[in-house]
Structures are given as structure tokens and as C-alpha cells.
Design a protein around this motif. Sequence first.
Motif, PDB file in Angstrom:
ATOM      1  N   ARG B  63     -32.070  51.682   1.656  1.00 50.07           N
ATOM      2  CA  ARG B  63     -30.721  51.639   0.498  1.00 50.07           C
ATOM      3  C   ARG B  63     -30.940  51.721  -0.777  1.00 50.07           C
ATOM      4  O   ARG B  63     -31.113  50.653  -1.677  1.00 50.07           O
ATOM      5  N   ARG B  82     -32.398  43.465   2.376  1.00 49.68           N
ATOM      6  CA  ARG B  82     -33.615  42.887   2.971  1.00 49.68           C
ATOM      7  C   ARG B  82     -34.728  44.120   2.805  1.00 49.68           C
ATOM      8  O   ARG B  82     -34.468  45.149   3.263  1.00 49.68           O
ATOM      9  N   ASN B 156     -25.151  34.431  -7.841  1.00 48.98           N
ATOM     10  CA  ASN B 156     -25.140  35.429  -6.879  1.00 48.98           C
ATOM     11  C   ASN B 156     -24.312  34.659  -5.425  1.00 48.98           C
ATOM     12  O   ASN B 156     -24.929  33.940  -4.925  1.00 48.98           O
ATOM     13  N   ARG B 158     -22.729  36.116  -2.916  1.00 45.58           N
ATOM     14  CA  ARG B 158     -22.385  37.319  -1.970  1.00 45.58           C
ATOM     15  C   ARG B 158     -21.574  38.662  -2.826  1.00 45.58           C
ATOM     16  O   ARG B 158     -22.207  39.585  -2.790  1.00 45.58           O
ATOM     17  N   GLN B 159     -20.493  38.199  -2.818  1.00 45.74           N
ATOM     18  CA  GLN B 159     -19.529  39.331  -3.504  1.00 45.74           C
ATOM     19  C   GLN B 159     -19.940  39.857  -4.917  1.00 45.74           C
ATOM     20  O   GLN B 159     -20.366  39.020  -5.674  1.00 45.74           O
ATOM     21  N   GLU B 161     -22.529  41.285  -6.122  1.00 45.07           N
ATOM     22  CA  GLU B 161     -23.920  40.529  -6.351  1.00 45.07           C
ATOM     23  C   GLU B 161     -24.868  41.419  -7.074  1.00 45.07           C
ATOM     24  O   GLU B 161     -25.768  40.918  -7.466  1.00 45.07           O
ATOM     25  N   PHE B 180     -17.602  36.890  -8.353  1.00 45.63           N
ATOM     26  CA  PHE B 180     -17.536  36.644  -7.061  1.00 45.63           C
ATOM     27  C   PHE B 180     -16.071  36.117  -6.382  1.00 45.63           C
ATOM     28  O   PHE B 180     -15.975  35.198  -5.775  1.00 45.63           O
ATOM     29  N   ASP B 188      -9.621  33.226  -2.208  1.00 45.26           N
ATOM     30  CA  ASP B 188     -10.035  34.691  -2.338  1.00 45.26           C
ATOM     31  C   ASP B 188      -9.319  35.427  -1.388  1.00 45.26           C
ATOM     32  O   ASP B 188      -9.309  35.353   0.021  1.00 45.26           O
ATOM     33  N   ARG B 189      -8.921  36.634  -1.700  1.00 43.61           N
ATOM     34  CA  ARG B 189      -8.501  37.944  -0.856  1.00 43.61           C
ATOM     35  C   ARG B 189      -7.378  37.272   0.079  1.00 43.61           C
ATOM     36  O   ARG B 189      -7.176  37.996   1.387  1.00 43.61           O
ATOM     37  N   ASP B 422     -27.365  55.369  -0.850  1.00 42.12           N
ATOM     38  CA  ASP B 422     -27.639  54.014  -0.441  1.00 42.12           C
ATOM     39  C   ASP B 422     -27.309  54.091   1.233  1.00 42.12           C
ATOM     40  O   ASP B 422     -27.417  53.046   1.834  1.00 42.12           O
TER      41      ASP B 422
END
Lengths: 148, 435
Positions: B63, B82, B156, B158-159, B161, B180, B188-189, B422
Motif C-alpha cells: 500500500r 499492517r 488516531n 481510525r477515521q 488517520e 475523526f 457520526d455519519r 496504494d
Amino acid sequence: MKRISGSIALIAALMSFQHLPKKTGPTKSGKSTVLITESIERGKIIYLQKCLSCHQVDGGGVPHLNAPLDGASAVVGNDKAKIIRIVLNGMTDRVEIDGEYYSNNMAPHKDLTNRQIADVLTYVRNSWTNKASAVTAAEVKAVRAKNK
Amino acid sequence: MQKYFCFLSLLLLVAGIGTTPVTKASDSLKVISTAGIRAEEENAGLKLPPGFVALKVAENVGRARHIAVTAQGDIYVKLMGRVAEGKGILRLRDTNGDGKAEEITGLGNYGGTGLVINNGYLYASSDAEVFRYQLNDKGEVINPSQPEKIITGLINRRQHESKSVTLDKLGNIYVNIGAFSNSCQEQDRTPGSKGRMPCPVLDSAGGIWQFRADKLNQTYGDGIRYATGLRNVVGLDWNNQSDQLYVMQHGRDDLHRLFPDVYSEQDNAEIPAETMYALNKGDDAGWPYIYYDPAQHKKILAPEYGGDGKKEAGKDAIDPAVVFPAHLAPNALLFYTGDQFPAKYKNGAFVAFHGSWNRAPLPQEGYSVAFVPFENGKPTGKWEIFADGFSGLEVVTGTRGAQHRPSGLAQGPDGSLYVSDDQKGTIYRIIYKGK
């Protein structure tokens, strides 16, 4: 147009079925096939409004961001309660899904009725390359009752 | 006819850029440092302006996010997610001058996005920290296993990030800390959920933070919030002519899904703009309270804060320097200072668009590299598509279908432009070979 009049006929048929005692799962009978087809049709409308933005037209999701529903083991799996809970509560777990992680937040959908959640899950379990049994409103009701 | 043309150009390319008699201008020869480099059939699938060719330097590297090229031509690539032990950053080396990377080595155990070379150091970020490595005079990392940790403890969640980085001329490093959240809703959302007032996300994210490049273990208290109201910036670069930070913001998502009474599906596909900002210390770009409408050319009050698609707001928020179509996801920004490309590109901005997902159910767009002409550090004209065709598809209906997604940009010592992808891990090199 043909599809719509067909749907109306199916909805009428379905309404009459709703007065019958509820079955807990699909059977091989003609009646439940009609029920499933109709549920998929209604579920598609919910999908377009509530899920398509993230999970995409092809159910493929968005790499590393929104999990795919097409080909996902949990989506077609036997643990229906799990995916019912995901739709009800949303998902922000950052757990591994079929070997990948996804960074977006899925919103909860508690405002959808049991029927609507059953329909949309029946739709995603029977769209693209997915093929699995229907989810019933009764199953959603049972999960919602135990939901935190 | 088209087939014949492709065949002809292929012949010319195989003949070698430096030797083909058809390449008439001798000054186009001098800019190609290595005559042994072969562009690829149909330019590795890319559509480029006349006179440009492309090749794949490497494929399937992972990526690949931000990239940088040393004075010797080695390419450093930051990998996201990862990563294998000692493979968070890759060094790609062309050992025989054919333009392909034969030797790939790695360092670092963390995934991330940010990577830049500045003043003898390689800077790289995880999703929470920034490290630097000293380079020797061959552009090699001296101590791969012992980087200096200069920044730590960044948010950090998740969103959004990615922690992208760039530096100014005074030894300051600028780090994006993405919000985030999509639009700072209470939930959220979630359709109809209201915006939080004031938005607490802005205390620790949704902006650009400035730190010192040479101080260890800095965190929020050591840096300053240089600019705020920026939802998520992945592409940023320092403009040496205006001595100013430029950033590309990823605009908010889901106007239709969240507020179907106000916005149609078509509206959602076209609003809000992706925006380039020229930042000064203390600037506020207005997120989450406003978004920029590319058709009205106005800052519009967000529906979470009572907007109806028309009400203007954000009097104190800065205006964008350049406005792009919605949802294209700008992942890299690079000011081109090389001499290889024609004069119009000098000092202009290249922007790598990762490609959209939030235009659904309309077709997805982006998956391209755009160009904006600049003079004296200010944009002077309309943006245009520079390199296209990364998706490999005529129409992208679902984002998963896109073959390649541009994510990083770098300039080589000879003025070549490098683009990372990526999705499949391809590193492209774009060369101007002349008319």
C-alpha cells in the motif's frame, strides 16, 4: 414499469400472507419464495437510501475504508444475529474482517423497523455473488429485544 | 488507425528514447538522464499530454502512500496498514539504469502515510508518531533501526488517520491531524444528527500542527495548532516561492444520505468542492461549520448547523486557492521545480487524486493526477487533468473496481515525476521526452 406492477401484485400477495402465523425460517414452499423475492425488492430500496453510499452499487465497499458486503463471510453466514446487531448498532470495532481492517464508522440504524432490517439484510444476502437464507422480522425483533 | 499509431509509438520507444531519430529536439535528449530507460507500451496504461511517456518502476510493493526520491535516484516509499517486520518504508533502487527497481530493501516496523526528504533527513510517520532518519551522502539511511522519534501521541481514531508531513525552510515540520469525524455530528455519519457546537474535535484534530524538526518526543503541548477547520489533509507541500504552506482538503461526505430533504443524489455527487488552501499561521478553513459549494462559489452553512444548501456562513474562514470537483480525494500535493518538463509546469502544482467513493450511485471520478499552473507562488489558471487512466476502467461504478489509486507524488533528480498507487502497489515514473 412492468416490474412495478409486478411488485404491487407481490405486495398485495404479501399483505395477505402477513395475517398468517409467522414462520421462523424460509421453507421450500412456493409461498416463502414469493416472500423472499418481495423482501429482496423492498430491501433494495432501503439499501439504496441507507447503505449504498458506503457499501457501493456493487456491494464491494471501499478498500480499507468501508467493508464489502459482496462475498463477506459474515454477511452470508449462519449467525444472522451478528449482522442484525451490526445494522442496529452500527460498527466501529476495527476488528479484522476476512483478513482486512476498515477505518470508517458505520452509523447505527435503530430507526429502521424490524421488517426493514430484515428486508435489507435479505437483500444483501441475495445480491451480487451472495446467496443465503432470508432474515425475518421475527429474528430482528428477537435480537432487538436483547440489544443493549 | 489507433492501433497502427500505438504500434508505431511502441517501435519508437523500443528503439530507446535517447537514440530514436524521430525525437527531433536535441534539448529533449539532454533532460533524459538515462538513455537505457524504456517507456512502456501504451505508457503503462496512463493517458498523458503529448510528449510525455511513462513506465512502471515497480509493481506490487504494497500500500504505497507518500514517496520521495533521493539525489541519487533511489525511491523511498511509505507503506500503510499492517507491514512486515522491517518493511514499513521501502527503498527502491535501479541498479542497472533500465528505469526498473531491481533492488528493494526496507526499514521501519510501522505503517503510515507521511514521508519526505529534507535537508539530509528522511521523515516518516505512523498514524500517531513522526520519526526521522539521517541520510549519508549517498542518500542512504545511516541507522535504519534507530530513528529519532520527534513527535508522539497524536490522535488516531481510525477515521482520517494519515499523518502527512512537510517542512519549511526554518526547520519547522507541519503535520496533518485529520478529524475523526465526517461533519462533527453528535452521532457520526447518522442521518439527521446535529452538529456539535463548538466542535470538540478541533482541539486535537481537524487541522495542521507545527513542530520543530529536530526536537525529540514532542507532543500536543510542544507544537502549535498552525491552522484549523481542515477536515482531513493528506496532500500538503511547502511553496518556496510564496514561502507558504499549501494543503489539499478532503471535503465532507454524504450530504444526500444524511440530509435527503435538502440534497439530491446529484447534489451529493457535486458538493462540496475538494479544496486547495494557501495557509498562514492562525488560519481557519471553516470545517465543520461550512463547506465550499463549487457551483455557487460560496462558503455554505453545513446542514448539521442549520444550513439549507443556500445560507452562507464562515465570514472568518479563508477561501480556497483552487477549487476541484467533489469527493476526488486528493492524497498528494507537489510543487514541481524541475527543468525536465515544459516551462508551463515549472513551479506549478501536481495533485494526486486517490479517486472517489462518495459520488455513488453516480459513477466514481478521480483516479488521476491533476496540474495547476502557478506563478510567484500563486495559482494562475484553471486546473487540468495531467495523468489519467489509473483506474483501468472506462467507468468506475464501485471503488473496489479501480485497478490503481494515486496516493503519492515525488520529483526525481532529473525532473521525472513519480506517482505511487496504494491499491496494487505500482510506482510510476512519468518522463517528458519531447514532441
